[in-house]
Design an enzyme around this catalytic site. Structure first.
Site, PDB file in Angstrom:
ATOM      1  N   VAL A   1     -24.417 -23.549  16.263  1.00 45.95           N
ATOM      2  CA  VAL A   1     -25.075 -22.300  15.617  1.00 45.95           C
ATOM      3  C   VAL A   1     -24.141 -21.061  15.878  1.00 45.95           C
ATOM      4  O   VAL A   1     -23.619 -20.418  15.177  1.00 45.95           O
ATOM      5  CB  VAL A   1     -26.536 -21.958  16.017  1.00 45.95           C
ATOM      6  CG1 VAL A   1     -26.889 -20.649  15.255  1.00 45.95           C
ATOM      7  CG2 VAL A   1     -27.374 -23.199  15.706  1.00 45.95           C
TER       8      VAL A   1
ATOM      9  N   GLY B   1     -33.807 -13.865  14.819  1.00 43.49           N
ATOM     10  CA  GLY B   1     -33.463 -14.851  13.599  1.00 43.49           C
ATOM     11  C   GLY B   1     -34.264 -15.844  13.711  1.00 43.49           C
ATOM     12  O   GLY B   1     -35.584 -16.038  14.090  1.00 43.49           O
ATOM     13  N   ARG B   2     -33.681 -17.045  13.127  1.00 43.84           N
ATOM     14  CA  ARG B   2     -34.460 -18.311  12.894  1.00 43.84           C
ATOM     15  C   ARG B   2     -34.830 -18.777  14.168  1.00 43.84           C
ATOM     16  O   ARG B   2     -36.059 -19.311  14.525  1.00 43.84           O
ATOM     17  CB  ARG B   2     -33.495 -19.408  12.384  1.00 43.84           C
ATOM     18  CG  ARG B   2     -33.271 -19.368  10.851  1.00 43.84           C
ATOM     19  CD  ARG B   2     -32.069 -20.436  10.648  1.00 43.84           C
ATOM     20  NE  ARG B   2     -30.902 -20.284  11.173  1.00 43.84           N
ATOM     21  CZ  ARG B   2     -30.068 -19.518  10.504  1.00 43.84           C
ATOM     22  NH1 ARG B   2     -30.099 -19.024   9.423  1.00 43.84           N
ATOM     23  NH2 ARG B   2     -29.000 -19.393  11.244  1.00 43.84           N
ATOM     24  N   ILE B   3     -34.171 -18.882  15.341  1.00 44.21           N
ATOM     25  CA  ILE B   3     -34.749 -19.121  16.580  1.00 44.21           C
ATOM     26  C   ILE B   3     -35.727 -18.389  17.083  1.00 44.21           C
ATOM     27  O   ILE B   3     -36.656 -18.683  17.780  1.00 44.21           O
ATOM     28  CB  ILE B   3     -33.420 -19.446  17.492  1.00 44.21           C
ATOM     29  CG1 ILE B   3     -32.737 -20.753  17.001  1.00 44.21           C
ATOM     30  CG2 ILE B   3     -34.239 -20.012  19.136  1.00 44.21           C
ATOM     31  CD1 ILE B   3     -31.510 -21.088  17.896  1.00 44.21           C
TER      32      ILE B   3
ATOM     33  N   HIS C   1     -27.453 -25.419  29.576  1.00 42.10           N
ATOM     34  CA  HIS C   1     -27.034 -25.266  28.281  1.00 42.10           C
ATOM     35  C   HIS C   1     -27.683 -26.473  27.394  1.00 42.10           C
ATOM     36  O   HIS C   1     -26.767 -27.143  26.761  1.00 42.10           O
ATOM     37  CB  HIS C   1     -25.772 -25.050  27.782  1.00 42.10           C
ATOM     38  CG  HIS C   1     -25.646 -24.220  26.460  1.00 42.10           C
ATOM     39  ND1 HIS C   1     -24.718 -23.549  26.251  1.00 42.10           N
ATOM     40  CD2 HIS C   1     -26.370 -24.254  25.439  1.00 42.10           C
ATOM     41  CE1 HIS C   1     -24.607 -23.020  25.035  1.00 42.10           C
ATOM     42  NE2 HIS C   1     -25.632 -23.714  24.569  1.00 42.10           N
TER      43      HIS C   1
HETATM   44  C1  DGY Z   1     -25.371 -23.634  19.329  1.00 37.43           C
HETATM   45  O1  DGY Z   1     -25.692 -24.283  18.421  1.00 37.43           O
HETATM   46  O2  DGY Z   1     -24.808 -22.695  19.439  1.00 37.43           O
HETATM   47  C2  DGY Z   1     -26.075 -24.131  20.712  1.00 37.43           C
HETATM   48  O3  DGY Z   1     -25.891 -23.162  21.629  1.00 37.43           O
HETATM   49  C3  DGY Z   1     -25.508 -25.131  21.359  1.00 37.43           C
HETATM   50  O4  DGY Z   1     -26.534 -26.367  20.719  1.00 37.43           O
END
Ligand code: DGY
Length: 325
Positions: free
Chosen positions: A81, A160-162, A290
């Site tokens: 993303v 945002g979406r997340i 991560h």
């Molecule tokens: C992203 O998609 O940017 C996340 O940080 C890794 O999946």
């Protein structure tokens, strides 16, 4: 690579769905058959004459890479993303499309954000360590006490979406209210009853702050000494956005001086954070490597989306992940 077919260079081994999609469309693919980030030299050696670059967030795609690729390069598609590793302006100047993989990791990252919040707020890793190390004595009324989500004010930096996925998941915990700060107000905030606040209010009023934003010049080190001092002493900060949003030295001081209660980080600066970094062993900090989108569901879809973005770019069609058009 020497045929008339469109040539794609993939900087790392990635889940099969993306590769299968590209193969089934007859493209010529070259993969750097490694599970590790590609060395810069190898990247520069492999890009000349390609039409598409399938890259990851560990690859710095700057003007030197674009120059090495030459005028044949039509699209840079990252399987992530975040796209702060790509010089989007340099791509624009050269007329190169840039695509990311939105939507497909929203649920995995939102789930992990909530899990990390619970782990941090309830000090569960300290509990696990105590059991393993034989430090679990008789029940004590004030041992490993944490903080409940019920009736807390939650702040989301980046709705945002997340961020929205996190807010939706936190509502059923009975949080008192949800506020958010972002570059602009968003329409679906009403869905979760979230109120827009300025950054100072977010810091001052929130018991829990979830960082879900991108790393930009505006958000770099926005969580610094002054920010931590402005937060509540019982506050918890969770970062599943990008490590650079937090100044880690200032976070270390804030945790050590009891300026905030705890922190949970899935992203750090740098990555990997060296094992001897003081935050790694700080009792009030939980650090994950991560792994927000580490589910097969997400990773397969991320790979496929990156591949579809390349295909759309070749067809000059709108792509799901167009970063600009
Ligand atoms: C992203 O998609 O940017 C996340 O940080 C890794 O999946």
């Amino acid at each position: 690579m020497s045929s008339d077919k469109k040539k794609i260079y993939v900087t790392r081994r990635v889940p099969q769905p993306g590769i299968e999609f590209l193969t089934s469309h007859g493209y010529e693919i070259k993969i750097n058959e490694s599970d590790d980030a590609i060395p810069r030299e190898l990247l520069l050696q492999n890009v000349p004459g390609i039409n598409a670059l399938f890259c990851l967030l560990t690859d710095t795609i700057d003007d030197a890479v674009l120059e090495a690729a030459g005028p044949s390069l039509e699209v840079v598609a990252t399987m992530s993303v975040g796209f702060e590793h790509i010089d989007v302006d340099a791509c624009k100047k050269r007329g190169i499309r840039v695509c990311n993989t939105p939507n497909v990791s929203t649920d995995s990252v939102a789930e992990l954000t909530v899990a990390l919040l619970l782990l941090t707020a309830r000090r569960m890793l300290e509990g696990v360590a105590a059991v393993k190390e034989g430090k679990w004595g008789k029940w004590k009324p004030m041992w490993l006490c944490g903080i409940e989500l019920t009736q807390r004010t939650v702040g989301i930096l980046g709705l945002g979406r997340i961020g929205y996925g996190v807010a939706r998941r936190l509502k059923p915990f009975g949080v008192k209210n949800i506020v958010y700060h972002d570059v602009c107000k968003v329409s679906y905030a009403d869905d979760v009853g979230a109120t827009f606040v300025d950054f100072d209010t977010l810091l001052r009023d929130c018991d829990i702050i979830c960082i879900c934003c991108n790393l930009t010049p505006q958000t770099r080190h926005i969580f610094n000494k002054e920010a931590f001092k402005a937060m509540k002493k019982e506050a918890i900060v969770i970062n599943t956005g990008r490590g650079g949003v937090i100044n880690h030295d200032d976070l270390y001081d804030a945790l050590t001086n009891d300026e905030i209660f705890a922190a949970g980080l899935d992203v750090t600066e740098p990555e990997p954070l060296p094992a001897d970094h003081p935050l790694v062993s700080h009792p009030k900090c939980i650090i994950l490597p991560h792994m927000g989108s580490n589910t097969w569901d997400s990773r397969n879809q991320m790979s496929e989306t990156a591949a579809k973005n390349i295909h759309s770019a070749f067809l000059k069609e709108v792509a799901v992940g167009d970063v600009y058009r």
